[in-house]
Design a protein around this motif. Structure first.
Motif, PDB file in Angstrom:
ATOM      1  N   PRO A  10      58.315  24.624  57.773  1.00 25.90           N
ATOM      2  CA  PRO A  10      57.095  24.946  57.028  1.00 25.90           C
ATOM      3  C   PRO A  10      56.847  26.436  56.824  1.00 25.90           C
ATOM      4  O   PRO A  10      55.960  26.806  56.070  1.00 25.90           O
ATOM      5  CB  PRO A  10      55.993  24.341  57.907  1.00 25.90           C
ATOM      6  N   ARG A  11      57.618  27.291  57.494  1.00 27.37           N
ATOM      7  CA  ARG A  11      57.321  28.732  57.453  1.00 27.37           C
ATOM      8  C   ARG A  11      58.621  29.529  57.337  1.00 27.37           C
ATOM      9  O   ARG A  11      59.596  29.244  58.011  1.00 27.37           O
ATOM     10  CB  ARG A  11      56.553  29.147  58.714  1.00 27.37           C
ATOM     11  N   VAL A  12      58.604  30.564  56.481  1.00 25.87           N
ATOM     12  CA  VAL A  12      59.772  31.423  56.273  1.00 25.87           C
ATOM     13  C   VAL A  12      59.343  32.870  56.500  1.00 25.87           C
ATOM     14  O   VAL A  12      58.271  33.288  56.043  1.00 25.87           O
ATOM     15  CB  VAL A  12      60.330  31.259  54.842  1.00 25.87           C
ATOM     16  N   VAL A 195      50.041  36.524  48.426  1.00 19.23           N
ATOM     17  CA  VAL A 195      50.651  36.236  47.128  1.00 19.23           C
ATOM     18  C   VAL A 195      50.859  34.731  47.056  1.00 19.23           C
ATOM     19  O   VAL A 195      51.576  34.154  47.880  1.00 19.23           O
ATOM     20  CB  VAL A 195      51.990  36.978  46.960  1.00 19.23           C
ATOM     21  N   VAL A 196      50.230  34.086  46.066  1.00 19.86           N
ATOM     22  CA  VAL A 196      50.314  32.636  45.915  1.00 19.86           C
ATOM     23  C   VAL A 196      51.341  32.314  44.841  1.00 19.86           C
ATOM     24  O   VAL A 196      51.321  32.874  43.741  1.00 19.86           O
ATOM     25  CB  VAL A 196      48.940  32.046  45.547  1.00 19.86           C
ATOM     26  N   ALA A 215      52.886  30.109  49.562  1.00 18.72           N
ATOM     27  CA  ALA A 215      52.112  31.350  49.514  1.00 18.72           C
ATOM     28  C   ALA A 215      52.648  32.296  50.580  1.00 18.72           C
ATOM     29  O   ALA A 215      53.076  31.870  51.662  1.00 18.72           O
ATOM     30  CB  ALA A 215      50.627  31.092  49.732  1.00 18.72           C
ATOM     31  N   ALA A 216      52.639  33.591  50.278  1.00 22.59           N
ATOM     32  CA  ALA A 216      53.168  34.601  51.191  1.00 22.59           C
ATOM     33  C   ALA A 216      52.054  35.533  51.641  1.00 22.59           C
ATOM     34  O   ALA A 216      51.239  35.989  50.828  1.00 22.59           O
ATOM     35  CB  ALA A 216      54.269  35.409  50.512  1.00 22.59           C
ATOM     36  N   ARG A 217      52.013  35.808  52.941  1.00 22.61           N
ATOM     37  CA  ARG A 217      51.070  36.776  53.498  1.00 22.61           C
ATOM     38  C   ARG A 217      51.857  37.937  54.090  1.00 22.61           C
ATOM     39  O   ARG A 217      52.887  37.735  54.737  1.00 22.61           O
ATOM     40  CB  ARG A 217      50.219  36.107  54.584  1.00 22.61           C
ATOM     41  N   VAL A 218      51.398  39.156  53.886  1.00 21.83           N
ATOM     42  CA  VAL A 218      52.062  40.347  54.427  1.00 21.83           C
ATOM     43  C   VAL A 218      51.481  40.633  55.805  1.00 21.83           C
ATOM     44  O   VAL A 218      50.269  40.824  55.950  1.00 21.83           O
ATOM     45  CB  VAL A 218      51.859  41.565  53.499  1.00 21.83           C
ATOM     46  N   ASN A 223      56.425  42.342  56.928  1.00 21.26           N
ATOM     47  CA  ASN A 223      57.144  41.099  56.677  1.00 21.26           C
ATOM     48  C   ASN A 223      56.324  40.193  55.750  1.00 21.26           C
ATOM     49  O   ASN A 223      55.087  40.221  55.779  1.00 21.26           O
ATOM     50  CB  ASN A 223      57.405  40.339  57.984  1.00 21.26           C
ATOM     51  N   LEU A 224      57.027  39.379  54.986  1.00 26.40           N
ATOM     52  CA  LEU A 224      56.370  38.311  54.237  1.00 26.40           C
ATOM     53  C   LEU A 224      56.445  37.036  55.068  1.00 26.40           C
ATOM     54  O   LEU A 224      57.543  36.578  55.401  1.00 26.40           O
ATOM     55  CB  LEU A 224      57.054  38.091  52.886  1.00 26.40           C
ATOM     56  N   VAL A 225      55.304  36.478  55.392  1.00 29.85           N
ATOM     57  CA  VAL A 225      55.248  35.194  56.084  1.00 29.85           C
ATOM     58  C   VAL A 225      54.895  34.158  55.023  1.00 29.85           C
ATOM     59  O   VAL A 225      53.771  34.097  54.542  1.00 29.85           O
ATOM     60  CB  VAL A 225      54.207  35.200  57.211  1.00 29.85           C
ATOM     61  N   VAL A 226      55.893  33.356  54.636  1.00 29.05           N
ATOM     62  CA  VAL A 226      55.748  32.436  53.508  1.00 29.05           C
ATOM     63  C   VAL A 226      55.578  31.027  54.056  1.00 29.05           C
ATOM     64  O   VAL A 226      56.394  30.568  54.871  1.00 29.05           O
ATOM     65  CB  VAL A 226      56.971  32.509  52.575  1.00 29.05           C
ATOM     66  N   GLU A 227      54.531  30.326  53.600  1.00 29.92           N
ATOM     67  CA  GLU A 227      54.231  28.986  54.125  1.00 29.92           C
ATOM     68  C   GLU A 227      53.928  28.044  52.979  1.00 29.92           C
ATOM     69  O   GLU A 227      53.403  28.448  51.932  1.00 29.92           O
ATOM     70  CB  GLU A 227      53.050  29.034  55.082  1.00 29.92           C
ATOM     71  N   GLN A 228      54.259  26.769  53.207  1.00 32.64           N
ATOM     72  CA  GLN A 228      53.921  25.742  52.231  1.00 32.64           C
ATOM     73  C   GLN A 228      52.424  25.489  52.260  1.00 32.64           C
ATOM     74  O   GLN A 228      51.808  25.471  53.322  1.00 32.64           O
ATOM     75  CB  GLN A 228      54.683  24.449  52.532  1.00 32.64           C
ATOM     76  N   GLN A 229      51.891  25.262  51.078  1.00 25.76           N
ATOM     77  CA  GLN A 229      50.453  25.023  50.955  1.00 25.76           C
ATOM     78  C   GLN A 229      50.137  23.537  50.934  1.00 25.76           C
ATOM     79  O   GLN A 229      50.958  22.726  50.535  1.00 25.76           O
ATOM     80  CB  GLN A 229      49.923  25.694  49.681  1.00 25.76           C
TER      81      GLN A 229
END
Length: 229
Positions: A10-12, A195-196, A215-218, A223-229
């Motif tokens: 679920p998270r990148v 960033v969505v 969506a990605a959070r800095v 780092n970009l923490v990218v998670e499924q919405q």
């Protein structure tokens, strides 16, 4: 993100400079040199003084190789070990010799390690030393990456426009239609920005795709923490 979806992750995490991450790791990691010498010695016939004289030759060789790469004495750590086995065995176990004073302690360590690995030890069987090994570690300078407290969610400085983009993994009826996709300069993102997807982030060493429904959070390290919405 598509690979993470396939693996149900679920998270990148995408580091600040993904295109040079391996090169950065090579620059920052310690330098390691391995040296060895085959000796084939019965453990009960070798005293500690003889053993450490043999090790001294490997120590000098290992130090010389690291000094040739610019490391000083304080930056070098030497880790001795022995490959040991019961006489007649066709395989060895590596026994750490760091801070061990004599061969009796090494043989005891070998028996314990054999018990742990194979669930038995034959303490009455003769033990032989097959190889001496030294791992020499040259300590590189430790780098601390700056941390910044997260701020606004809105990436005001980063947007550069929109573009229609086809995402191959979209299901009908959306698959045939391009999705309006936001474009960002990653260097303009600040900690805390969100960033969505769908979105595309550009930077000198790579391009990052944030698919629809992600969506990605800095974070504070960029780092970009990218998670499924």
């Amino acid at each position: 993100c598509e690979l993470a979806t396939a693996l149900r992750i679920p998270r990148v995490l995408i580091p600040p400079h993904p295109g040079v991450l391996s090169a950065l790791g090579m620059v920052l990691c310690n330098v390691v040199k391995d040296t060895s010498q085959t000796v084939m010695l019965p453990a009960n016939e070798v005293d500690g003084e003889t053993l450490w004289r043999l090790f001294d030759r490997l120590f000098e060789r290992a130090r010389g190789e690291l000094r040739a790469e610019g490391f000083s004495g304080e930056e070098i750590t030497l880790l001795p070990a022995l490959d040991m086995r019961y006489v007649g065995q066709s395989y060895e176990l590596r026994v750490d010799a760091f801070l061990v004073a004599n061969t009796e302690e090494l043989v005891s360590s070998f028996h314990r390690l054999h018990q742990q690995r194979f669930s038995y030890a034959s303490e009455d069987e003769p033990v032989e030393i097959v190889n001496l090994r030294v791992k020499a570690v040259g300590q590189t300078a430790q780098v601390r990456f700056p941390y910044r407290e997260p701020g606004s969610l809105h990436p005001k400085a980063a947007p550069v426009g929109y573009k229609p983009v086809h995402f191959a993994d979209r299901e009908p009826p959306h698959a045939a239609r391009p999705a309006p996709t936001a474009l960002y300069e990653r260097d303009g993102l600040e900690p805390g920005n969100m960033v969505v997807g769908p979105a595309i982030l550009f930077q000198l060493d790579t391009t990052t795709i944030i698919p629809p429904d992600w969506a990605a959070r800095v974070d504070g390290w960029g780092n970009l923490v990218v998670e499924q919405q």
